[in-house]
Design a protein around this motif. Structure first.
Motif, PDB file in Angstrom:
ATOM      1  N   THR A 157      -2.670  -3.702  -4.120  1.00 42.26           N
ATOM      2  CA  THR A 157      -1.652  -2.584  -4.254  1.00 42.26           C
ATOM      3  C   THR A 157      -2.233  -1.214  -3.893  1.00 42.26           C
ATOM      4  N   LEU A 158      -1.844   0.307  -3.630  1.00 42.15           N
ATOM      5  CA  LEU A 158      -2.352   1.478  -3.174  1.00 42.15           C
ATOM      6  C   LEU A 158      -2.862   1.585  -4.435  1.00 42.15           C
ATOM      7  N   GLN A 159      -2.478   0.946  -5.753  1.00 34.93           N
ATOM      8  CA  GLN A 159      -3.099   1.932  -6.683  1.00 34.93           C
ATOM      9  C   GLN A 159      -4.230   1.146  -7.065  1.00 34.93           C
ATOM     10  N   ALA A 160      -4.273  -0.438  -6.789  1.00 34.72           N
ATOM     11  CA  ALA A 160      -6.109  -0.658  -6.850  1.00 34.72           C
ATOM     12  C   ALA A 160      -6.914  -0.534  -5.679  1.00 34.72           C
ATOM     13  N   VAL A 161      -6.439  -0.033  -4.618  1.00 33.57           N
ATOM     14  CA  VAL A 161      -7.332   0.795  -4.140  1.00 33.57           C
ATOM     15  C   VAL A 161      -7.840   1.988  -3.953  1.00 33.57           C
ATOM     16  N   HIS A 162      -6.882   2.410  -4.993  1.00 37.51           N
ATOM     17  CA  HIS A 162      -8.015   3.952  -5.137  1.00 37.51           C
ATOM     18  C   HIS A 162      -8.455   3.704  -5.837  1.00 37.51           C
ATOM     19  N   ASN A 163      -7.844   2.785  -7.602  1.00 37.21           N
ATOM     20  CA  ASN A 163      -8.687   2.322  -8.499  1.00 37.21           C
ATOM     21  C   ASN A 163     -10.450   2.068  -7.454  1.00 37.21           C
ATOM     22  N   ALA A 164     -10.945   1.394  -6.562  1.00 35.99           N
ATOM     23  CA  ALA A 164     -11.835   0.613  -6.212  1.00 35.99           C
ATOM     24  C   ALA A 164     -12.797   1.648  -5.763  1.00 35.99           C
ATOM     25  N   LEU A 165     -11.957   2.691  -4.978  1.00 39.18           N
ATOM     26  CA  LEU A 165     -12.856   3.695  -4.206  1.00 39.18           C
ATOM     27  C   LEU A 165     -13.745   4.890  -5.759  1.00 39.18           C
ATOM     28  N   LEU A 222       1.161  -1.165  -0.126  1.00 40.83           N
ATOM     29  CA  LEU A 222       0.472   0.084   0.027  1.00 40.83           C
ATOM     30  C   LEU A 222       0.746   0.819  -0.143  1.00 40.83           C
ATOM     31  N   GLY A 223       2.620   1.287  -0.394  1.00 41.43           N
ATOM     32  CA  GLY A 223       2.513   1.874  -0.603  1.00 41.43           C
ATOM     33  C   GLY A 223       3.691   3.135   0.600  1.00 41.43           C
ATOM     34  N   GLN A 224       3.711   1.858   1.784  1.00 41.16           N
ATOM     35  CA  GLN A 224       4.561   2.890   3.189  1.00 41.16           C
ATOM     36  C   GLN A 224       5.877   2.193   3.601  1.00 41.16           C
ATOM     37  N   PRO A 225       6.979   3.034   3.386  1.00 42.32           N
ATOM     38  CA  PRO A 225       7.745   2.056   4.197  1.00 42.32           C
ATOM     39  C   PRO A 225       7.907   1.596   5.159  1.00 42.32           C
ATOM     40  N   THR A 226       8.103   0.351   5.833  1.00 40.28           N
ATOM     41  CA  THR A 226       7.570  -0.836   6.098  1.00 40.28           C
ATOM     42  C   THR A 226       8.823  -1.779   6.682  1.00 40.28           C
ATOM     43  N   GLY A 227       9.046  -2.272   8.315  1.00 39.69           N
ATOM     44  CA  GLY A 227       9.704  -2.929   8.894  1.00 39.69           C
ATOM     45  C   GLY A 227       9.632  -3.527   9.649  1.00 39.69           C
ATOM     46  N   LEU A 242     -11.130   4.049   6.959  1.00 40.86           N
ATOM     47  CA  LEU A 242     -12.108   2.897   7.455  1.00 40.86           C
ATOM     48  C   LEU A 242     -12.601   2.302   6.158  1.00 40.86           C
ATOM     49  N   ARG A 243     -12.817   3.268   4.966  1.00 39.52           N
ATOM     50  CA  ARG A 243     -13.750   3.056   3.287  1.00 39.52           C
ATOM     51  C   ARG A 243     -11.868   2.416   2.518  1.00 39.52           C
ATOM     52  N   PHE A 244     -11.100   3.107   3.280  1.00 42.68           N
ATOM     53  CA  PHE A 244      -9.797   2.743   2.638  1.00 42.68           C
ATOM     54  C   PHE A 244      -9.941   1.642   3.025  1.00 42.68           C
ATOM     55  N   ALA A 245      -9.784   1.365   4.193  1.00 47.05           N
ATOM     56  CA  ALA A 245      -8.721   0.013   5.229  1.00 47.05           C
ATOM     57  C   ALA A 245     -10.110  -1.016   4.652  1.00 47.05           C
ATOM     58  N   ALA A 246     -11.418  -0.729   4.471  1.00 49.98           N
ATOM     59  CA  ALA A 246     -12.405  -1.540   4.382  1.00 49.98           C
ATOM     60  C   ALA A 246     -12.155  -2.098   2.593  1.00 49.98           C
ATOM     61  N   THR A 247     -11.755  -1.221   2.261  1.00 45.94           N
ATOM     62  CA  THR A 247     -11.755  -1.519   0.688  1.00 45.94           C
ATOM     63  C   THR A 247     -10.303  -1.962   0.084  1.00 45.94           C
ATOM     64  N   ALA A 248      -9.114  -1.974   1.070  1.00 49.04           N
ATOM     65  CA  ALA A 248      -8.146  -2.791   1.036  1.00 49.04           C
ATOM     66  C   ALA A 248      -8.586  -4.314   1.855  1.00 49.04           C
ATOM     67  N   ALA A 249      -9.524  -4.935   2.327  1.00 54.12           N
ATOM     68  CA  ALA A 249      -9.574  -5.759   2.603  1.00 54.12           C
ATOM     69  C   ALA A 249     -10.518  -6.753   1.878  1.00 54.12           C
ATOM     70  N   ALA A 250     -11.565  -5.967   1.090  1.00 53.81           N
ATOM     71  CA  ALA A 250     -12.761  -5.946   0.526  1.00 53.81           C
ATOM     72  C   ALA A 250     -11.460  -6.561  -1.075  1.00 53.81           C
ATOM     73  N   LEU A 251     -10.392  -6.006  -0.945  1.00 54.21           N
ATOM     74  CA  LEU A 251      -9.786  -6.194  -2.384  1.00 54.21           C
ATOM     75  C   LEU A 251      -9.261  -7.739  -2.244  1.00 54.21           C
ATOM     76  N   ASN A 252      -8.863  -8.159  -1.140  1.00 59.44           N
ATOM     77  CA  ASN A 252      -7.595  -9.329  -0.879  1.00 59.44           C
ATOM     78  C   ASN A 252      -8.925 -10.818  -0.216  1.00 59.44           C
TER      79      ASN A 252
END
Length: 321
Positions: free
Chosen positions: A302-310, A41-46, A282-292
């Motif tokens: 991916t971030l782009q897939a969530v933005h497209n769905a929203l 989703l585009g954030q640098p993560t460790g 919340l909409r962003f998180a719910a959309t990401a979860a739904a796509l999963n």
């Protein structure tokens, strides 16, 4: 590194057909799934854990690196990898875990790792809190970062691993008090507070010290509680569900990623965020979860897939109005 996660990394063996002993292996573990989702989703993560040098550990390390997760804090051990076996049912998933003496359960860094200054979120929870020495070191890591970063707690309750549920519930109350943001599923809530309404458990989390509590309800959406505000609920996007594994982890990742996008970098800002911004989070998180859920296994978008769905959902709502 903007988001750090600590906890288990394991191989999920999912039953290829209910009632059989045929299983397919996938990289998994709630914190690992969430780390991969944050990175996609585009954030640098460790990720902070200990991986085995066995063939499963090598696969887990490679999977994290291929998905862009920073593995510089990962320790290695010749202890075995944690293994989990999952059987899907129409209502939920059944689990069997093999964790004792595993590499991630024996994570005990000395000294504690120092997170980089630009890290703003630290996630903990799940089955990594059920065994020492990892459980104690994770709690110490969280305590060392309290007040400096947004602490996110997802209990991800697995009753088959908990011999004394009453004692576990007492421990969870302490973990609530260490968190700024608590995310629970409705199944978690039912196990932690049987017979109680969900808002009572949310109130308990807030009283313990959390600034925001979110309970997910699968296809029925998610609800946010904050002190001094009315509950805020968002609907879940309607999708054809292929598999729910990893949906909750992806939702948790979506929260942190979207909160960062809304400028939340310190615990106090969780309470300052308005209803409109929280609705977007919340909409962003719910959309990401739904796509999963539209794909087999834990496979965050991916971030782009969530933005497209929203955008598609907004365009559809506009055309109907």
């Amino acid at each position: 590194m903007r988001i750090a996660l600590t906890g288990e990394a394991l191989i999920d063996f999912t039953a290829s057909e209910a009632g059989t002993l045929a299983f397919l292996g996938h990289e998994g573990g709630s914190p690992l799934n969430t780390a991969v989702a944050c990175a996609r989703l585009g954030q640098p993560t460790g990720f902070l854990t200990q991986l085995s040098t066995d063939l499963f550990g090598e696969r887990l390390m490679g999977f994290l690196q291929r998905n862009g997760v920073d593995t510089s804090f990962i320790l290695r051990s010749n202890a075995p990898s944690t293994l989990a076996f999952v059987e899907r049912t129409p209502q939920t998933n059944r689990y069997a875990f093999y964790t004792r003496g595993s590499a991630d359960a024996t994570w005990a860094p000395e000294p504690l790792p120092q997170l980089p200054a630009d890290c703003r979120f630290l996630h903990f929870g799940s089955i990594s809190l059920l065994q020492d020495p990892a459980a104690t070191r994770i709690a110490e890591l969280v305590a060392a970062n309290a007040g400096h970063r947004v602490i996110v707690f997802d209990p991800n309750v697995r009753p088959s691993l908990i011999p004394d549920m009453a004692a576990y519930r007492t421990s969870v109350t302490g973990w609530f008090g260490m968190a700024d943001l608590v995310k629970l599923s409705d199944e978690d809530a039912a196990l932690l507070a049987p017979g109680q309404p969900v808002d009572a458990l949310a109130a308990e989390c807030l009283t313990a010290g959390a600034r925001a509590v979110i309970v997910t309800q699968g296809g029925d959406g998610a609800t946010l509680w904050r002190t001094g505000h009315e509950p805020l609920t968002v609907a879940a996007p309607r999708v054809t569900v292929v598999d729910t594994i990893g949906a909750g982890d992806t939702f948790t990742a979506g929260l942190s990623v979207s909160l960062l996008a809304h400028g939340v970098e310190h615990p106090a800002q969780l309470g300052e965020l308005g209803d409109e911004a929280w609705t977007e989070v919340l909409r962003f998180a719910a959309t990401a979860a739904a796509l999963n859920c539209t794909r087999e296994g834990a496979d965050p978008p991916t971030l782009q897939a969530v933005h497209n769905a929203l955008a598609e959902a907004d365009n559809g709502a506009a055309s109907r109005s």
